[in-house]
Enzyme design. Structure first.
Site, PDB file in Angstrom:
ATOM      1  CG  HIS A 421      -1.727   1.279   1.328  1.00  0.00           C
ATOM      2  ND1 HIS A 421      -1.287   2.363   2.054  1.00  0.00           N
ATOM      3  CD2 HIS A 421      -2.904   1.646   0.781  1.00  0.00           C
ATOM      4  CE1 HIS A 421      -2.173   3.336   1.955  1.00  0.00           C
ATOM      5  NE2 HIS A 421      -3.165   2.922   1.198  1.00  0.00           N
ATOM      6  NE  ARG A 511      33.310   1.001 -15.371  1.00  0.00           N
ATOM      7  CZ  ARG A 511      32.592   2.070 -15.697  1.00  0.00           C
ATOM      8  NH1 ARG A 511      31.295   2.106 -15.404  1.00  0.00           N
ATOM      9  NH2 ARG A 511      33.132   3.096 -16.299  1.00  0.00           N
ATOM     10  NE  ARG A 579      36.181  -3.537 -17.499  1.00  0.00           N
ATOM     11  CZ  ARG A 579      36.390  -2.308 -17.019  1.00  0.00           C
ATOM     12  NH1 ARG A 579      36.994  -1.401 -17.777  1.00  0.00           N
ATOM     13  NH2 ARG A 579      35.978  -1.981 -15.812  1.00  0.00           N
ATOM     14  CD  GLU A 681      42.474  -1.997 -20.429  1.00  0.00           C
ATOM     15  OE1 GLU A 681      41.940  -1.132 -19.715  1.00  0.00           O
ATOM     16  OE2 GLU A 681      42.166  -3.192 -20.379  1.00  0.00           O
ATOM     17  N   GLY A 702      40.059   2.064 -23.682  1.00  0.00           N
ATOM     18  CA  GLY A 702      39.941   2.499 -22.294  1.00  0.00           C
ATOM     19  C   GLY A 702      40.879   3.673 -22.075  1.00  0.00           C
ATOM     20  CB  SER A 703      40.423   7.287 -22.597  1.00  0.00           C
ATOM     21  OG  SER A 703      39.334   7.479 -21.717  1.00  0.00           O
ATOM     22  CG  ASN A 704      40.000   6.514 -17.093  1.00  0.00           C
ATOM     23  OD1 ASN A 704      39.938   7.590 -17.673  1.00  0.00           O
ATOM     24  ND2 ASN A 704      39.075   6.103 -16.254  1.00  0.00           N
ATOM     25  CG  ASP A 705      43.942   1.175 -17.178  1.00  0.00           C
ATOM     26  OD1 ASP A 705      44.333   1.844 -16.211  1.00  0.00           O
ATOM     27  OD2 ASP A 705      43.282   0.125 -17.046  1.00  0.00           O
ATOM     28  CB  CYS A 752      34.113   1.979 -23.078  1.00  0.00           C
ATOM     29  SG  CYS A 752      35.567   1.018 -22.614  1.00  0.00           S
TER      30      CYS A 752
END
Length: 794
Positions: A421, A511, A579, A681, A702-705, A752
């Site tokens: 409810h 992820r 991934r 990466e 993977g632009s970060n790594d 990504c």
């Protein structure tokens, strides 16, 4: 007087008979007539007519009393409780007109004869002639009486149903919705009781009640009769089923199974008891077991889909399982009145900034955030002390609480599920709610300043203090079309359905490790080698989490497949690039039992992670469990849109070793349409792109790594943070080069990483380089999409 003027059996009713028998009974008739041949099982019964109600009122001279009493209440000359009490008492004390009583007795005898039982036990439900309209649910406004047996008991229950048209909650609701009290009549539905007292029962929706995602069926289930779920008196099991796959042979598209506490159950009372039903605590075994088998979940979901298709709109249904026969019945069906009426082109996104500690968690309802002071109310008798704008905290709600619920900034309850409810009414009122918290009334106190957040997925939070809250309007009416695919980065199954309306081209990065960390919580090796786990506390936690699974590894495979399926469902039929787990060793060690099986590394960031784990004897069996979950996700649940991506793959030779393990587990590139990707990466992925392209269908940057390893900067280093920039010309050279090489090799390539989400103008660089797709966090989607469109024009 003909019986049809007083009583009509369900098989003679259709849905356009609402003025005669109310929405509830008209709908039951519609299903009996129109859907029986399609497998919809509805218990037989009959309905009294609105004319019968009006005759009862007139025969007992109640018209003037009701009109005068409601006028006195409306003008403030009589309090609500006194007005309702006056009318109800007069109705219950009335006598049945001769023709109406005769028709009721005759219909009840006929129903009993059909069932082959003398004095058949029936459910007696109210059905107001203005109820279940597209913009009003009238949820639980009138009374229901269960296990009613015998003609005298039936006549008494019908009087009480008539009287319940004037409960305080029903009066208040009509005032709220603008219905004239004297224009609403009441029909009574009398229906063969399903023996769910020794089975189970619940509620289901053919739409996600929180997000409006229209491709799922949501089912709640508890032991015993269904009133406890509707009233929010128990926390039920919860299931979600993906509708588009229901008719595909071989698939079992259940995408969520959540065990509820099911604290008590409603059963028949002993013969001669003052009340025909009673509540008893559930056993430990009942609390630990699901009410429905997977086959029963799918059966109910198919019935929901058939009903929705017949009515041409999302539906709210109640079901019951007969504990004697095992049959599943639909006992009510009405239009869903909240999500199905939401505008599809705009929606608000709430987010919480700095906030205090989490005090309470529960099931979130409403996807909003509210702040305020707690007003703790234990019983309906204390409702009068509620303060407008406060956060209502209570054990559970029923329709008597509606007058204060609509004045609350948020609602928090100890018990209840998403179809209770409290949940239904809060959605209709637009008030965020946390239900099934368990201990809210114990932990929270009056005047306490709190923030109630329902905007962070399935689990909602009550935070200490008044948090920073932002509200953003997302308008989807002017999102441009682009040649470059713009996809979503997702990790949390609980929030995935929030974004189903975004016109994304799929999920470019899902992820897996997030699902493992937050849903499974156990290190795979601790499940594979449970007998070796040394910590007694960890062993106890794992035993609790895996309860119900004979083989503890089945827990990992099942829960991982279910969690990922909720993301895949939002993407389907567009691709979801998944991934495989990309924890570092220190993160793996944080999982239950993980510390025992993980080495300590000086630099986990570039240590034993990604592909190097998947073929290593120390983790290979854990990777096999991941592969089995993907096969279940694709081949059993049905999401063949899922692609597999391998992270941190240093060399082509390493790729070969991983591919071999996957092949042994039935994940072979091209088999059943499976596509495989590799993360780009590491500089070696760029240098040897042609070799990697021979082994995979595509790349995802993977632009970060890639930035970290190109510039030689630890991305977790505070000291070097100013130097870390994905837009650096060296990183851009890497990106342009691998895009060119991928296309020359006939492979697809996307990005990504975080850069386009952080810097939407970075999308221009990618478009100019000819990238196939860009994947961003949902918050950035609209902005990035516009940047991509502008870049393509120029």
């Amino acid at each position: 007087m003909p019986i049809d003027d007083e009583v009509i059996f369900f098989e003679n009713l259709r849905r356009d008979d609402v003025p005669i028998v109310g929405g509830k009974n008209a709908s039951l008739g519609e299903m009996v007539q129109g859907l029986g041949a399609k497998g919809i099982r509805v218990p037989p019964g009959f309905a009294t007519t609105a004319n019968a109600f009006r005759r009862y009122i007139k025969a007992n001279g109640l018209d003037t009393l009701i009109t005068d009493t409601m006028r006195a209440y409306g003008e403030g000359r009589m309090p609500l409780h006194k007005a309702g009490e006056t009318v109800r008492a007069a109705i219950v004390a009335g006598s049945w007109p001769t023709e109406t009583e005769a028709a009721l007795r005759q219909a009840y005898r006929s129903l009993s004869e059909r069932s082959g039982q003398a004095d058949l036990a029936v459910a007696v439900r109210s059905s107001a002639t203005a109820e279940d309209l597209p913009d009003a649910s009238f949820a639980g406004q009138q009374e229901t009486f269960l296990n009613v047996s015998g003609e005298e008991e039936l006549l008494s229950a019908c009087r009480k149903c008539y009287a319940s048209l004037f409960t305080d909650r029903a009066i208040t609701y009509r005032e709220l919705k603008g219905f004239d009290h004297m224009q609403v009549a009441l029909s009574v539905g009398v229906q063969h009781m399903v023996r769910s007292d020794i089975g189970g029962s619940g509620v289901m929706f053919s739409i996600d009640t929180e997000t409006g995602f229209d491709k799922v069926v949501l089912i709640d289930a508890a032991w015993g009769l269904g009133e406890n779920i509707v009233q929010g008196a128990v926390t039920p099991d919860e299931y979600q089923v993906y509708k588009p796959f229901l008719d595909t042979d071989g698939l079992r598209p259940i995408i969520e199974k959540k065990l509820g506490a099911k604290e008590k159950k409603m059963i028949y009372a002993a013969a001669g008891a003052a009340e025909p039903i009673r509540n008893v605590p559930t056993s430990k075994a009942e609390r630990a077991a699901f009410v429905l088998s997977d086959d029963e979940v799918l059966d109910l979901a198919r019935q929901a889909a058939v009903i929705e298709d017949h009515y041409g709109q999302p539906m709210d249904m109640e079901w019951a399982k007969d504990g004697v026969t095992g049959d599943l019945f639909i006992v009510q069906a009405r239009p869903e009145t909240v999500q199905s009426r939401q505008g599809a082109q705009t929606f608000k996104r709430y987010s919480v900034g700095a906030h205090g500690d989490t005090i309470v968690t529960g099931l979130s309802v409403g996807e909003q955030v509210a702040t305020g002071r707690v007003c703790l109310i234990e019983t309906p008798e204390d409702i009068d002390r509620f303060v407008d704008g406060a956060v209502l905290v209570t054990s559970t709600t029923d329709p008597d609480w509606v007058p204060v619920m609509k004045r609350a900034s948020a609602i928090v309850t100890d018990r209840g599920g998403r179809t209770s409810h409290a949940a239904i009414v809060s959605r209709e009122l637009g008030v965020p709610a946390l239900v099934g918290c368990g201990n809210a009334t114990f932990v929270l106190h009056d005047e306490q300043e709190v923030t109630v957040s329902c905007a962070e997925g399935d689990v909602g939070h009550v935070y200490e203090g008044l948090a920073e809250v932002t509200v953003e309007d997302l308008n989807l009416t002017d999102v441009p079309a682009t040649r470059t695919k713009v996809m979503l980065n997702m990790a949390n199954p609980a929030t995935a359905a929030r974004w189903w309306r975004l016109p994304a081209d799929g999920v470019g990065l899902a992820r897996m490790e997030f699902v493992i960390a937050n849903t499974i919580r156990v290190h795979p090796e601790a499940l594979l080698r449970f007998d070796e786990v040394q910590d007694a506390g960890v062993r106890a936690e794992i035993e609790e989490l895996t309860r119900g699974y004979e083989d503890k590894t089945d827990y990992f495979v099942d829960r991982l497949a279910l969690g990922l399926s909720r993301i895949a469902a939002v993407a389907y039929p567009n691709p979801m690039i998944l991934r495989m787990s990309d924890f570092k060793t220190n993160e793996y060690a944080d999982l239950l039992g993980g510390a025992q099986f993980e080495p300590e590394e000086a630099n986990p960031m570039i240590g034993w992670r990604g592909a190097s784990r998947y073929y290593d004897p120390a983790y290979r069996e854990g990777f096999r469990l991941e592969c089995r979950a993907i096969r279940r996700l694709r081949e059993v649940i049905g999401f063949d849109n899922v692609m597999v991506m391998i992270p941190f793959c240093r060399t082509p030779e390493e790729a070969d070793r991983v591919i071999e393990v996957m092949k042994e587990e039935g994940l072979e590139r091209g088999l059943h349409g499976l596509q495989t990707y590799v993360m780009c990466e590491i500089p070696s992925n760029v240098v040897l792109a042609e070799e990697f392209a021979k082994r995979f269908d595509g790349f995802s940057i993977g632009s970060n790594d890639l930035t970290q390893l190109t510039l030689g900067i630890d991305r977790d280093s505070d000291k070097l943070a100013p130097l870390f920039d994905e837009r650096h010309e060296a990183v851009q050279w890497m990106i342009r080069t691998v895009i060119r090489k991928a296309h020359e090799s006939g492979a697809k390539i996307g990005l990504c990483g975080q850069a386009p989400s952080n810097y939407p103008d970075f999308a221009r660089v990618l478009v100019e380089a000819g990238i196939d797709s860009i994947s961003v966090v949902p918050d950035s989607f609209v902005q990035v999409k516009k940047h991509v469109a502008e870049a393509e024009k120029s």
